[in-house]
Design an enzyme around this catalytic site. Structure first.
Site, mmCIF file in Angstrom:
data_model
loop_
_atom_site.group_PDB
_atom_site.id
_atom_site.type_symbol
_atom_site.label_atom_id
_atom_site.label_comp_id
_atom_site.label_asym_id
_atom_site.label_seq_id
_atom_site.Cartn_x
_atom_site.Cartn_y
_atom_site.Cartn_z
ATOM 1 N N ASP A 64 42.596 11.960 31.967
ATOM 2 C CA ASP A 64 41.419 11.395 32.620
ATOM 3 C C ASP A 64 40.862 10.278 31.745
ATOM 4 O OD1 ASP A 64 39.604 12.577 35.097
ATOM 5 O OD2 ASP A 64 38.424 11.350 33.715
ATOM 6 N N ASP A 90 43.161 5.162 30.697
ATOM 7 C CA ASP A 90 42.622 4.355 31.779
ATOM 8 C C ASP A 90 43.814 3.785 32.530
ATOM 9 O OD1 ASP A 90 41.603 2.350 33.419
ATOM 10 O OD2 ASP A 90 40.197 1.585 31.927
ATOM 11 N N TYR A 182 38.777 0.078 50.783
ATOM 12 C CA TYR A 182 39.205 1.461 50.566
ATOM 13 C C TYR A 182 40.331 1.833 51.522
ATOM 14 C CZ TYR A 182 38.851 6.545 49.961
ATOM 15 O OH TYR A 182 39.117 7.872 49.718
ATOM 16 N N LYS A 186 44.299 2.499 50.448
ATOM 17 C CA LYS A 186 44.892 3.817 50.671
ATOM 18 C C LYS A 186 46.107 3.737 51.589
ATOM 19 C CE LYS A 186 42.186 6.285 48.075
ATOM 20 N NZ LYS A 186 42.713 6.954 46.885
ATOM 21 N N THR A 217 33.813 18.079 47.619
ATOM 22 C CA THR A 217 34.075 17.824 46.215
ATOM 23 C C THR A 217 32.927 17.005 45.633
ATOM 24 O OG1 THR A 217 35.274 15.775 46.695
ATOM 25 C CG2 THR A 217 36.575 17.816 46.605
#
Length: 287
Positions: A64, A90, A182, A186, A217
């Site tokens: 992460d 990163d 977005y 995707k 989430t």
């Protein structure tokens, strides 16, 4: 050794999740990129995947950008008796992505599974979206994922086996004028997944994609609630009302789908985009 057993609860929220580990990834080594999570009341897709893989017998490298968050996921695994190491990277930095493989080889010995979970939501319609936001959306959602694949796939090719699971979004399957960067990024992940699957199929490496829908989430609910200054309950309720099944999914639903695609049960599946969405993509559009 398979860590965890029997019936489990959501690590963060206490929500019901039934898990009966059967060792489906016993002896496997897995990288989970985006295995930490943003703060929130529930467990995110990446953390759920890392924990689920470990429960099924995998040794896990949790990657992460936030090392503390990655370490928190790794510690949850170790508390259950599993093996996990945290690593900071990163994915928009190519050297960092190459370093993910180096860290995995040092901690795990080899890599059987690469799970890509990093993504952001650049919002805005075409006429009010600046070019930098557009570029950042593609840099994180698409290019970063390609860079992690570029780093790890040669290792899998040399071994003659491996499974890659890319986390995308139902947004890539639907029109969504409120977030064109977005949805477009995707959709590009889906195309990239299919191209990689075809390229590496002769080498015994499978590449698949999951398109989650409305998931309960931190990124899906807590972040927009905080940004909009409204209650988490209101955001969650609105999202649930949009799902044909009448409720949101959880990070564990995504993790279970990822487990299937990473396991030998999916040995003859590659290049697929699996919607985990409670029927949302049966509707016509995102908004």
């Amino acid at each position: 050794m398979v860590c965890g057993q029997g019936h489990r609860q959501d690590i963060t929220s206490g929500g019901p999740v039934t898990v009966q580990p059967t060792g489906r990834l016993e002896g496997k080594r897995a990288i989970v990129v985006g295995g930490g999570q943003t703060p929130g009341a529930t467990t995110g897709n990446g953390r759920a995947a890392a924990v689920t893989f470990a429960r099924e017998g995998a040794q896990v490298l949790v990657v992460d950008r936030d090392l503390d968050s990655a370490e928190a996921s790794a510690e949850l695994i170790r508390e259950e008796g599993g093996t996990a190491t945290a690593h900071r990277a990163d994915i928009t930095v190519e050297d960092d992505c190459a370093g993910i493989l180096d860290a995995a080889l040092a901690a795990l010995g080899h890599v059987d599974v690469l799970h890509n979970n990093v993504g952001i939501v650049p919002a805005g319609r075409t006429e009010n979206l600046d070019a930098q936001t557009w570029r950042q959306g593609f840099e994180v959602n698409l290019t970063g994922m390609w860079l992690t694949c570029k780093a790890v796939l040669p290792h899998m090719r040399e071994r003659g086996s491996g499974a890659v699971v890319n986390i995308s979004s139902m947004a890539g399957l639907l029109a969504g004028g409120e977030a064109i960067a977005y949805t477009t990024s995707k959709a590009a992940v889906h195309a990239m997944t299919r191209s990689l699957a075809l390229e590496y199929a002769p080498h015994g490496v499978r590449v698949n994609c999951i398109a989650p829908g409305m998931m309960d989430t931190p990124m899906g609910v807590d972040a927009p609630a905080k940004a909009g200054g409204i209650s988490r309950e209101d955001v969650a309720g609105k999202r649930a009302s949009m799902v044909p099944m009448g409720h949101q999914g959880t990070g564990w639903d995504v993790a279970n789908a990822a487990l299937f695609l990473a396991s030998q049960e999916a040995a003859f599946i590659t290049g697929t985009v699996l919607a985990v969405d409670g029927g949302f993509t049966l509707t016509s559009r995102m908004s």
